[in-house]
Design an enzyme around this catalytic site. Structure first.
Site, mmCIF file in Angstrom:
data_model
loop_
_atom_site.group_PDB
_atom_site.id
_atom_site.type_symbol
_atom_site.label_atom_id
_atom_site.label_comp_id
_atom_site.label_asym_id
_atom_site.label_seq_id
_atom_site.Cartn_x
_atom_site.Cartn_y
_atom_site.Cartn_z
ATOM 1 N N LYS A 87 0.718 -1.168 -0.107
ATOM 2 C CA LYS A 87 0.084 -0.053 -0.146
ATOM 3 C C LYS A 87 1.003 1.261 -0.002
ATOM 4 O O LYS A 87 1.737 1.439 0.894
ATOM 5 C CB LYS A 87 -0.762 -0.021 1.303
ATOM 6 C CG LYS A 87 -2.220 0.498 0.925
ATOM 7 C CD LYS A 87 -2.949 0.276 2.464
ATOM 8 C CE LYS A 87 -4.321 1.239 2.095
ATOM 9 N NZ LYS A 87 -5.189 1.039 3.162
HETATM 10 O O1 G3P Z 1 -8.748 1.741 4.255
HETATM 11 C C1 G3P Z 1 -9.005 3.243 4.507
HETATM 12 C C2 G3P Z 1 -9.850 3.422 5.761
HETATM 13 O O2 G3P Z 1 -9.196 2.655 6.749
HETATM 14 C C3 G3P Z 1 -10.136 4.789 6.159
HETATM 15 O O3 G3P Z 1 -11.276 4.710 6.869
HETATM 16 O O4 G3P Z 1 -13.263 5.018 8.728
HETATM 17 O O5 G3P Z 1 -10.680 5.773 9.014
HETATM 18 O O6 G3P Z 1 -11.881 6.814 7.318
HETATM 19 P P1 G3P Z 1 -11.709 5.757 7.877
#
Ligand code: G3P
Length: 218
Positions: A87
């Site tokens: 990633k």
């Molecule tokens: O894969 C990216 C993700 O983990 C971000 O999620 O909920 O932290 O915006 P969030």
């Protein structure tokens, strides 16, 4: 549409995998820290533990932001297991790293995508996946799903084989909308995946069927 789970929590990964519908896992440094996984060796071991649970792509994020560092870390991650996807953040050095890994046959997931231009660059560099952050765009009053639709159109126009991996998914309606607009993959929390199965009429109907069966079989 492929279902990935967005967590570094092994119990949740196991639970999702046991449902039989899990295609892969995504993690990021915040999710690793949330599970208390710190230190290079522990982090690497944790990725192997995840790969031993799920037979599918597992995104492991580099920490370096310079090209040499990203290449060094990415190669180390890719050596861990055949299912590791490196990633890489959407920054200029990241684009170069994606191109490098593409030439070497190492799969990449370009993360922190917030615009169609970024998605186009990542696809041209040869990213295997791109991760537009749906929920974080919604958080700032911007239509995250509209971005995914725009990227779908661009990728289809030129038959890019980069897969759209809708990330920062927060709830079941995000998953359904992603399926409607043709996202290749979605990654979300276990709660959003399990919520897809819930319907009060299903619960009521089942209750009634079981009660009627019990009456007839007294
Ligand atoms: O894969 C990216 C993700 O983990 C971000 O999620 O909920 O932290 O915006 P969030």
């Amino acid at each position: 549409m492929k279902f990935f789970i967005d967590t570094a929590n092994l119990a949740e990964i196991r639970e999702a995998n046991e449902l039989g519908i899990l295609d892969g896992v995504t993690t990021n440094p915040s999710l690793m820290a949330k599970e208390g996984i710190t230190g290079a060796n522990n982090i690497l071991k944790h990725y192997v533990d995840i790969c031993n649970i799920v037979d599918g792509p597992v995104s492991a994020e580099v920490i370096a932001t310079d090209l040499e560092g990203m290449i060094r870390e990415g190669e180390e991650l890719a050596e861990l297991h055949k299912n590791i996807v490196v990633k890489i953040p959407m920054i200029p050095e990241g684009i170069k790293a994606i191109k490098y890994f593409d030439k070497k046959g190492i799969k990449t997931n370009c993360t922190l995508i917030f615009s169609a231009g970024q998605a186009l660059l990542a696809a041209k560099a040869g990213a295997t996946y791109i991760s537009p952050f749906l929920g974080r765009l919604d958080d700032v009053s911007t239509d995250g799903l509209a971005l995914i639709e725009q990227i779908r159109l661009i990728y289809d126009n030129y038959a890019f084989d980069t897969q759209i991996l809708a990330a920062s998914v927060r709830h079941p309606m995000h998953i359904i909308h992603c399926a409607e607009i043709g996202s290749d993959v979605m990654t979300g929390p276990l709660s959003a995946i399990k919520a897809l199965a819930k319907h009060p009429l299903t619960d009521l109907g089942l209750q009634q069927f079981l009660a009627d069966h019990a009456k007839g079989n007294k």
